[in-house]
Design a protein around this motif. Structure first.
Motif, PDB file in Angstrom:
ATOM      1  N   ALA A  65       0.830  -1.203   0.000  1.00 22.35           N
ATOM      2  CA  ALA A  65       0.000   0.000   0.000  1.00 22.35           C
ATOM      3  C   ALA A  65       0.869   1.258   0.000  1.00 22.35           C
ATOM      4  O   ALA A  65       0.601   2.219  -0.725  1.00 22.35           O
ATOM      5  N   TYR A  66       1.922   1.241   0.793  1.00 25.98           N
ATOM      6  CA  TYR A  66       2.865   2.367   0.884  1.00 25.98           C
ATOM      7  C   TYR A  66       3.529   2.625  -0.470  1.00 25.98           C
ATOM      8  O   TYR A  66       3.627   3.768  -0.925  1.00 25.98           O
ATOM      9  N   THR A  67       3.987   1.567  -1.120  1.00 26.39           N
ATOM     10  CA  THR A  67       4.621   1.686  -2.438  1.00 26.39           C
ATOM     11  C   THR A  67       3.650   2.276  -3.445  1.00 26.39           C
ATOM     12  O   THR A  67       3.999   3.184  -4.206  1.00 26.39           O
ATOM     13  N   ALA A  68       2.421   1.755  -3.471  1.00 31.44           N
ATOM     14  CA  ALA A  68       1.425   2.207  -4.440  1.00 31.44           C
ATOM     15  C   ALA A  68       1.076   3.679  -4.246  1.00 31.44           C
ATOM     16  O   ALA A  68       0.989   4.438  -5.213  1.00 31.44           O
ATOM     17  N   ALA A  69       0.890   4.093  -3.001  1.00 31.01           N
ATOM     18  CA  ALA A  69       0.564   5.490  -2.726  1.00 31.01           C
ATOM     19  C   ALA A  69       1.764   6.394  -2.981  1.00 31.01           C
ATOM     20  O   ALA A  69       1.630   7.464  -3.577  1.00 31.01           O
ATOM     21  N   GLY A  70       2.926   5.954  -2.547  1.00 31.38           N
ATOM     22  CA  GLY A  70       4.122   6.790  -2.634  1.00 31.38           C
ATOM     23  C   GLY A  70       4.624   7.027  -4.049  1.00 31.38           C
ATOM     24  O   GLY A  70       5.127   8.104  -4.365  1.00 31.38           O
ATOM     25  N   PHE A  71       4.460   6.038  -4.911  1.00 29.03           N
ATOM     26  CA  PHE A  71       4.935   6.171  -6.286  1.00 29.03           C
ATOM     27  C   PHE A  71       3.790   6.345  -7.278  1.00 29.03           C
ATOM     28  O   PHE A  71       4.019   6.454  -8.480  1.00 29.03           O
ATOM     29  N   LYS A  72       2.551   6.314  -6.770  1.00 23.08           N
ATOM     30  CA  LYS A  72       1.369   6.524  -7.607  1.00 23.08           C
ATOM     31  C   LYS A  72       1.288   5.530  -8.761  1.00 23.08           C
ATOM     32  O   LYS A  72       0.882   5.867  -9.867  1.00 23.08           O
ATOM     33  N   THR A  75       2.009  -1.893  -7.693  1.00 20.90           N
ATOM     34  CA  THR A  75       3.268  -2.568  -7.383  1.00 20.90           C
ATOM     35  C   THR A  75       3.689  -3.524  -8.502  1.00 20.90           C
ATOM     36  O   THR A  75       4.883  -3.676  -8.754  1.00 20.90           O
ATOM     37  N   ASP A  76       2.733  -4.154  -9.189  1.00 23.36           N
ATOM     38  CA  ASP A  76       3.108  -5.072 -10.270  1.00 23.36           C
ATOM     39  C   ASP A  76       3.698  -4.335 -11.470  1.00 23.36           C
ATOM     40  O   ASP A  76       4.394  -4.942 -12.280  1.00 23.36           O
ATOM     41  N   ALA A  77       3.480  -3.037 -11.597  1.00 24.90           N
ATOM     42  CA  ALA A  77       4.051  -2.253 -12.692  1.00 24.90           C
ATOM     43  C   ALA A  77       5.550  -2.041 -12.523  1.00 24.90           C
ATOM     44  O   ALA A  77       6.257  -1.725 -13.484  1.00 24.90           O
ATOM     45  N   TRP A  78       6.045  -2.225 -11.301  1.00 23.55           N
ATOM     46  CA  TRP A  78       7.470  -2.017 -11.045  1.00 23.55           C
ATOM     47  C   TRP A  78       8.353  -2.972 -11.828  1.00 23.55           C
ATOM     48  O   TRP A  78       9.441  -2.602 -12.264  1.00 23.55           O
ATOM     49  N   HIS A  79       7.922  -4.204 -12.010  1.00 22.01           N
ATOM     50  CA  HIS A  79       8.756  -5.174 -12.738  1.00 22.01           C
ATOM     51  C   HIS A  79       9.085  -4.648 -14.135  1.00 22.01           C
ATOM     52  O   HIS A  79      10.256  -4.610 -14.529  1.00 22.01           O
ATOM     53  N   ASP A  80       8.059  -4.248 -14.888  1.00 23.24           N
ATOM     54  CA  ASP A  80       8.294  -3.728 -16.233  1.00 23.24           C
ATOM     55  C   ASP A  80       9.088  -2.430 -16.198  1.00 23.24           C
ATOM     56  O   ASP A  80       9.875  -2.151 -17.109  1.00 23.24           O
ATOM     57  N   PHE A  81       8.895  -1.642 -15.150  1.00 28.74           N
ATOM     58  CA  PHE A  81       9.569  -0.360 -15.022  1.00 28.74           C
ATOM     59  C   PHE A  81      11.086  -0.519 -14.856  1.00 28.74           C
ATOM     60  O   PHE A  81      11.862   0.289 -15.355  1.00 28.74           O
ATOM     61  N   ILE A  82      11.505  -1.592 -14.158  1.00 31.84           N
ATOM     62  CA  ILE A  82      12.930  -1.730 -13.848  1.00 31.84           C
ATOM     63  C   ILE A  82      13.640  -2.850 -14.600  1.00 31.84           C
ATOM     64  O   ILE A  82      14.871  -2.882 -14.616  1.00 31.84           O
ATOM     65  N   ASP A  97      13.619   1.791   0.725  1.00 35.73           N
ATOM     66  CA  ASP A  97      12.961   1.176   1.877  1.00 35.73           C
ATOM     67  C   ASP A  97      11.474   0.985   1.614  1.00 35.73           C
ATOM     68  O   ASP A  97      10.813   1.897   1.135  1.00 35.73           O
ATOM     69  N   ARG A  98      10.968  -0.209   1.884  1.00 34.38           N
ATOM     70  CA  ARG A  98       9.554  -0.570   1.806  1.00 34.38           C
ATOM     71  C   ARG A  98       9.031  -0.737   0.384  1.00 34.38           C
ATOM     72  O   ARG A  98       7.836  -0.898   0.181  1.00 34.38           O
ATOM     73  N   LEU A  99       9.905  -0.693  -0.623  1.00 34.18           N
ATOM     74  CA  LEU A  99       9.480  -0.871  -2.004  1.00 34.18           C
ATOM     75  C   LEU A  99       9.119  -2.329  -2.253  1.00 34.18           C
ATOM     76  O   LEU A  99       9.887  -3.236  -1.925  1.00 34.18           O
ATOM     77  N   VAL A 100       7.947  -2.556  -2.861  1.00 29.82           N
ATOM     78  CA  VAL A 100       7.505  -3.888  -3.259  1.00 29.82           C
ATOM     79  C   VAL A 100       7.341  -3.867  -4.773  1.00 29.82           C
ATOM     80  O   VAL A 100       6.708  -2.964  -5.314  1.00 29.82           O
TER      81      VAL A 100
END
Length: 141
Positions: A65-72, A75-82, A97-100
């Protein structure tokens, strides 16, 4: 320059509706989950650890929840992003810290702005995503 600004945040009422919708979906799936709702700053607003949900899922759900709110972003979008950026892929998961970077966390958007985040943990991340999407469906009703 102004000294303050206004920002929107998820209400307690909406957070409770989202928890209830997620729990209903989880019950229909026959599996316990941990559900966390955070405000726009990533601070816990509402929380449920269903009976039998794994202990480690308590922190994972909150971090999703923290990751989703903090990066708007989900969380599953992070894989393609990185995935095609070796320095970011190597550094982000261990350096932020706390990134999922797997599914189960979504920003809560109202009126085009992010007002919070929902994070779910307790099953495979695809199951977590189903329960989190059920929580988001509470925005429509």
């Amino acid at each position: 320059m102004a000294e303050t600004f206004e920002k929107q945040s998820v209400s307690s009422e909406l957070a409770r509706r989202m928890i209830a919708a997620a729990e209903e979906k989880a019950a229909a799936m026959g599996h316990p989950f941990v559900i966390a709702i955070v405000d726009e700053s990533g601070v816990l607003k509402a929380f449920s650890r269903m009976d039998g949900a794994p202990l480690l899922s308590v922190q994972v759900a909150q971090d999703k929840a923290y990751t989703a709110a903090g990066f708007k972003m989900a969380t599953d979008a992070w894989h393609d992003f990185i995935k095609n950026d070796p320095p970011l892929a190597a550094g982000a998961p261990t350096g932020i810290d706390r990134l999922v970077v797997f599914g189960g966390g979504y920003p809560i958007t109202v009126g085009g702005g992010v007002v919070g985040g929902v994070g779910v943990s307790g099953g495979h991340y695809t199951q977590d995503m189903e329960v989190a999407k059920a929580a988001l469906a509470a925005l429509e009703g």
